[in-house]
Design a protein around this motif. Structure first.
Motif, short mmCIF file in Angstrom:
data_model
loop_
_atom_site.label_atom_id
_atom_site.label_comp_id
_atom_site.label_asym_id
_atom_site.label_seq_id
_atom_site.Cartn_x
_atom_site.Cartn_y
_atom_site.Cartn_z
N HIS A 71 -60.72 79.25 -34.86
CA HIS A 71 -60.47 78.79 -33.50
C HIS A 71 -58.97 78.54 -33.33
O HIS A 71 -58.21 78.58 -34.30
N THR A 72 -58.58 78.23 -32.12
CA THR A 72 -57.17 77.94 -31.84
C THR A 72 -56.66 76.78 -32.69
O THR A 72 -55.53 76.79 -33.15
N VAL A 73 -57.51 75.81 -32.92
CA VAL A 73 -57.09 74.64 -33.69
C VAL A 73 -56.79 74.99 -35.15
O VAL A 73 -56.12 74.25 -35.85
N ASP A 74 -57.27 76.14 -35.63
CA ASP A 74 -57.06 76.52 -37.02
C ASP A 74 -55.60 76.78 -37.35
O ASP A 74 -55.23 76.80 -38.52
N ILE A 75 -54.75 76.98 -36.35
CA ILE A 75 -53.33 77.17 -36.66
C ILE A 75 -52.71 75.86 -37.13
O ILE A 75 -51.64 75.85 -37.71
N ALA A 76 -53.38 74.74 -36.91
CA ALA A 76 -52.85 73.45 -37.34
C ALA A 76 -52.85 73.33 -38.86
O ALA A 76 -52.11 72.53 -39.41
N VAL A 77 -53.65 74.13 -39.54
CA VAL A 77 -53.71 74.03 -40.99
C VAL A 77 -52.71 74.96 -41.67
O VAL A 77 -52.66 75.01 -42.89
N LEU A 78 -51.96 75.70 -40.89
CA LEU A 78 -50.94 76.54 -41.50
C LEU A 78 -49.82 75.65 -42.04
O LEU A 78 -49.16 74.95 -41.29
N PRO A 79 -49.61 75.65 -43.34
CA PRO A 79 -48.67 74.70 -43.94
C PRO A 79 -47.20 75.00 -43.63
O PRO A 79 -46.39 74.09 -43.55
N LYS A 80 -46.84 76.25 -43.46
CA LYS A 80 -45.42 76.59 -43.28
C LYS A 80 -45.22 77.26 -41.93
O LYS A 80 -44.79 78.40 -41.85
N CYS A 81 -45.48 76.53 -40.86
CA CYS A 81 -45.30 77.07 -39.52
C CYS A 81 -43.87 76.73 -39.08
O CYS A 81 -43.49 75.56 -39.02
N SER A 82 -43.06 77.74 -38.78
CA SER A 82 -41.66 77.50 -38.44
C SER A 82 -41.45 77.34 -36.94
O SER A 82 -40.38 76.92 -36.51
N SER A 83 -42.46 77.65 -36.14
CA SER A 83 -42.32 77.55 -34.69
C SER A 83 -42.69 76.14 -34.23
O SER A 83 -43.81 75.66 -34.43
N GLN A 84 -41.72 75.48 -33.59
CA GLN A 84 -41.95 74.12 -33.09
C GLN A 84 -42.97 74.13 -31.96
O GLN A 84 -43.79 73.23 -31.85
N ARG A 85 -42.94 75.17 -31.12
CA ARG A 85 -43.90 75.26 -30.01
C ARG A 85 -45.34 75.38 -30.53
O ARG A 85 -46.25 74.76 -30.00
N ALA A 86 -45.51 76.20 -31.58
CA ALA A 86 -46.85 76.37 -32.15
C ALA A 86 -47.33 75.06 -32.78
O ALA A 86 -48.49 74.68 -32.63
N THR A 87 -46.43 74.35 -33.45
CA THR A 87 -46.79 73.07 -34.06
C THR A 87 -47.16 72.05 -32.99
O THR A 87 -48.16 71.34 -33.13
N ASP A 88 -46.37 71.98 -31.91
CA ASP A 88 -46.67 71.05 -30.82
C ASP A 88 -48.02 71.39 -30.16
O ASP A 88 -48.81 70.50 -29.87
N PHE A 89 -48.25 72.68 -29.95
CA PHE A 89 -49.51 73.11 -29.34
C PHE A 89 -50.69 72.72 -30.23
O PHE A 89 -51.70 72.22 -29.75
N ALA A 90 -50.55 72.94 -31.52
CA ALA A 90 -51.64 72.61 -32.45
C ALA A 90 -51.90 71.11 -32.45
O ALA A 90 -53.06 70.67 -32.48
N GLU A 91 -50.84 70.29 -32.41
CA GLU A 91 -51.01 68.83 -32.39
C GLU A 91 -51.67 68.38 -31.09
O GLU A 91 -52.56 67.53 -31.11
#
Length: 187
Positions: free
Chosen positions: A47-67
């Motif tokens: 699901h979309t929320v699964d990107i939150a478990v990516l340990p080395k995400c360099s995109s701040q937008r993706a991290t904010d979206f996941a949070e």
């Protein structure tokens, strides 16, 4: 399901079909208690929320979206828990817990499902008895001293049993399990 998703635009059903299929296959099935996707593929769908478990995400937008998405899911879960508690409280207000002891006299509701096809008449008595409770199987099931001429199981759900209240102060005596249902006041 498609009718609900497409609503006023029935001609776009083919565009929505993939989303509807994913939604159906990623929801817990009432019968199996499992998600169909996990039964077939032995893992949960992504699901979309699964990107939150990516340990080395360099995109701040993706991290904010996941949070934000994880926070939203937590709020939804809490709201559903509150809502379910309200529904349970409202339903419990109308529920009455019945407990019978061995020897208690009860009236029994005989449902059509207990009899073979054609053996039950809709004009027959709705409740028969009184009969003695023989034993409690669990809080929901009791064995009743039902005469053999009824040709049905003697185990009943508590919802099909009603406490017997005699019409007068005279004592109610039941001689045996072969007694007639009209003995002792009946209904």
């Amino acid at each position: 399901m498609l009718r609900c998703v497409v609503q006023e635009h029935p001609k776009i059903w083919d565009e929505i079909l993939g989303q509807a299929e994913f939604a159906y296959n990623s929801m817990t099935n009432r019968s199996t208690g499992r998600i169909p996707f996990s039964i077939v593929y032995t893992k949960q769908p992504n699901h979309t929320v699964d990107i939150a478990v990516l340990p080395k995400c360099s995109s701040q937008r993706a991290t904010d979206f996941a949070e934000q998405f994880a926070t939203m899911l937590l709020e939804v879960r809490q709201q559903l828990t509150k809502s379910n508690a309200k529904y349970k409280e409202a339903a419990d207000r109308h529920r009455k817990e019945w407990k019978f002891s061995p020897g208690d006299l009860v009236m029994v509701r005989l449902r059509r499902e207990r009899f073979p096809q054609g053996a039950y008449s809709k004009l027959s008595q709705r409740k028969v008895g009184p009969f003695a409770v023989l034993k409690q199987i669990n809080p929901n099931a009791y064995v009743v001293d039902l005469p053999s001429h009824y040709n049905t199981s003697t185990t009943f759900n508590v919802g099909d049993l009603m406490a017997y209240h005699p019409p007068d102060a005279a004592p109610t005596n039941l001689s045996s399990s072969e007694s007639d249902s009209s003995v002792g006041g009946g209904e």
